[in-house]
Motif scaffolding. Structure first.
Motif, PDB file in Angstrom:
ATOM      1  N   ASP A 176       0.833  -1.218   0.000  1.00 11.30           N
ATOM      2  CA  ASP A 176       0.000   0.000   0.000  1.00 11.30           C
ATOM      3  C   ASP A 176       0.862   1.260   0.000  1.00 11.30           C
ATOM      4  N   ASP A 177       1.970   1.221   0.732  1.00 11.61           N
ATOM      5  CA  ASP A 177       2.889   2.359   0.750  1.00 11.61           C
ATOM      6  C   ASP A 177       3.475   2.591  -0.640  1.00 11.61           C
ATOM      7  N   ARG A 179       2.193   1.731  -3.469  1.00 17.16           N
ATOM      8  CA  ARG A 179       1.121   2.195  -4.362  1.00 17.16           C
ATOM      9  C   ARG A 179       0.897   3.698  -4.200  1.00 17.16           C
ATOM     10  N   GLU A 180       0.821   4.151  -2.971  1.00 20.17           N
ATOM     11  CA  GLU A 180       0.506   5.557  -2.733  1.00 20.17           C
ATOM     12  C   GLU A 180       1.636   6.493  -3.151  1.00 20.17           C
ATOM     13  N   ILE A 181       2.870   6.130  -2.829  1.00 20.13           N
ATOM     14  CA  ILE A 181       3.985   7.005  -3.198  1.00 20.13           C
ATOM     15  C   ILE A 181       4.188   7.015  -4.704  1.00 20.13           C
ATOM     16  N   SER A 182       3.952   5.890  -5.353  1.00 19.54           N
ATOM     17  CA  SER A 182       4.062   5.838  -6.816  1.00 19.54           C
ATOM     18  C   SER A 182       3.006   6.721  -7.465  1.00 19.54           C
ATOM     19  N   LYS A 183       1.795   6.679  -6.938  1.00 20.63           N
ATOM     20  CA  LYS A 183       0.721   7.522  -7.470  1.00 20.63           C
ATOM     21  C   LYS A 183       1.073   9.002  -7.365  1.00 20.63           C
ATOM     22  N   SER A 184       1.681   9.401  -6.255  1.00 23.41           N
ATOM     23  CA  SER A 184       2.039  10.811  -6.092  1.00 23.41           C
ATOM     24  C   SER A 184       3.108  11.217  -7.106  1.00 23.41           C
ATOM     25  N   ILE A 202      -0.235  -0.788  -8.984  1.00 23.29           N
ATOM     26  CA  ILE A 202      -0.412   0.617  -8.615  1.00 23.29           C
ATOM     27  C   ILE A 202      -1.850   1.078  -8.842  1.00 23.29           C
TER      28      ILE A 202
END
Length: 325
Positions: A176-177, A179-184, A202
């Protein structure tokens, strides 16, 4: 100077050369330079482009080895910091016959690379900045450096390339970490390279077309989904098409994705403004076809940096393919 600056990790991979054993049983290890951003920089340089690397290693024999490896590949290592306070990051890997991988990661200097240590003037002189790190987003000062550098590049209208480089062993239990940092990071990116596994992880979407649409909605301008021997699915938000690769007998795919990215960025360097590629889909497809060829050539040789082709090799392979067809 028209150059690509690659920011991220540089480390030593100790690869167990004993057959079908785990790390507890392994005795013989081969030392290799590791780190996806460094592979990208070396690919650009080998093709004839200008590449620079920014990151941190320890001021030890491994750090010196890595610096020498970059320089021997033609990469400008002037922004590489050798820090006596930390050890060079080491990874130990063994491959077993069932496909499982035994992996130990001893993180060191690369985690401590701070934004304050990054030469901002040099960074903003780059035509393209590539962020392609498997480890920088894990945490530490390197994560803050990564995000701040991305924002600064965006604010200064520099073309940004991003490859999240997901590694199961590094992100186990922290998906989950990741996924979120990649999205940003997608919101800053002009060009994003992902594998089909990564884009599904992602986006949390199994359908590749829908997953690509999600990436565009998050801000990515051009999305390239590498599909191995099946080529690359490329999209600029308006057009989407699969660009085929050439047929080769693969013996080692290590570094093929990094070589692909390096080839794309090498081609973009020759443009007055790389951002123009976003709206020129035909030219984009030609660049991806070239990059597919570079990635395929790497699969026919052993090693990552050692397998990188020169421009003449790529042209000759392309000529052979045209003659065969």
């Amino acid at each position: 100077m028209d150059k690509v600056l690659c920011i991220g990790e540089l480390l030593i991979d100790f690869i167990c050369s004993d057959f079908d054993v785990d790390l507890r049983q392994g005795v013989n290890f081969i030392k290799k330079a590791g780190g996806a951003p460094a592979n990208v920089a070396a690919a650009i340089s080998k093709l004839g482009g200008e590449a620079q690397f920014a990151g941190k290693v320890g001021a030890d024999v491994f750090g010196e080895f890595l610096k020498n490896t970059l320089e021997e590949s033609g990469v400008d290592a002037s922004m590489l910091i050798l820090d006596p306070r930390y050890k060079t990051t080491l990874a130990f890997v063994s491959l077993q016959s069932n496909g499982e991988r035994d992996f130990i990661f001893n993180r060191g200097a690369d985690e401590e690379f701070s934004y304050e240590e990054l030469n901002k003037e040099e960074m903003l002189n780059a035509k393209i900045i590539h962020f392609g790190s498997a480890t920088a987003l894990l945490g530490g000062t390197s994560k803050e450096c990564y995000i701040k550098a991305m924002k600064s590049a965006k604010d200064n209208n520099i073309f940004i390339s991003f490859d999240p480089n997901y590694r199961v062993d590094l992100w186990k239990g922290k998906e989950d970490d990741f996924r979120e940092i990649s999205k940003s990071c997608l919101g800053y990116s002009d060009f994003v390279k992902v594998s089909d596994e990564e884009i599904k992880l992602i986006s949390e979407e199994e359908d590749l077309s829908k997953a690509i649409k999600i990436f565009h909605e998050l801000g990515a301008k051009v999305v390239a989904v590498t599909l191995g021997k099946d080529g690359t699915l490329i999209s600029n938000g308006n057009d989407i098409e699969k660009v085929p690769s050439i047929k080769v007998t693969s013996i080692d795919s290590t570094g093929a994705g990094d070589a692909f990215v390096g080839a794309v960025l090498y081609k973009l360097l020759s443009m007055d403004n790389p951002k123009n590629i976003i709206d020129n889909f035909e030219a984009l497809k030609d660049i991806i076809a070239f990059a597919n060829t570079v990635g395929a050539i790497v699969c026919t040789k052993l090693g990552a940096i050692a397998a990188l082709p020169t421009l003449d090799e790529v042209i000759n392979i392309g000529s052979d393919e045209s003659s065969a067809s």
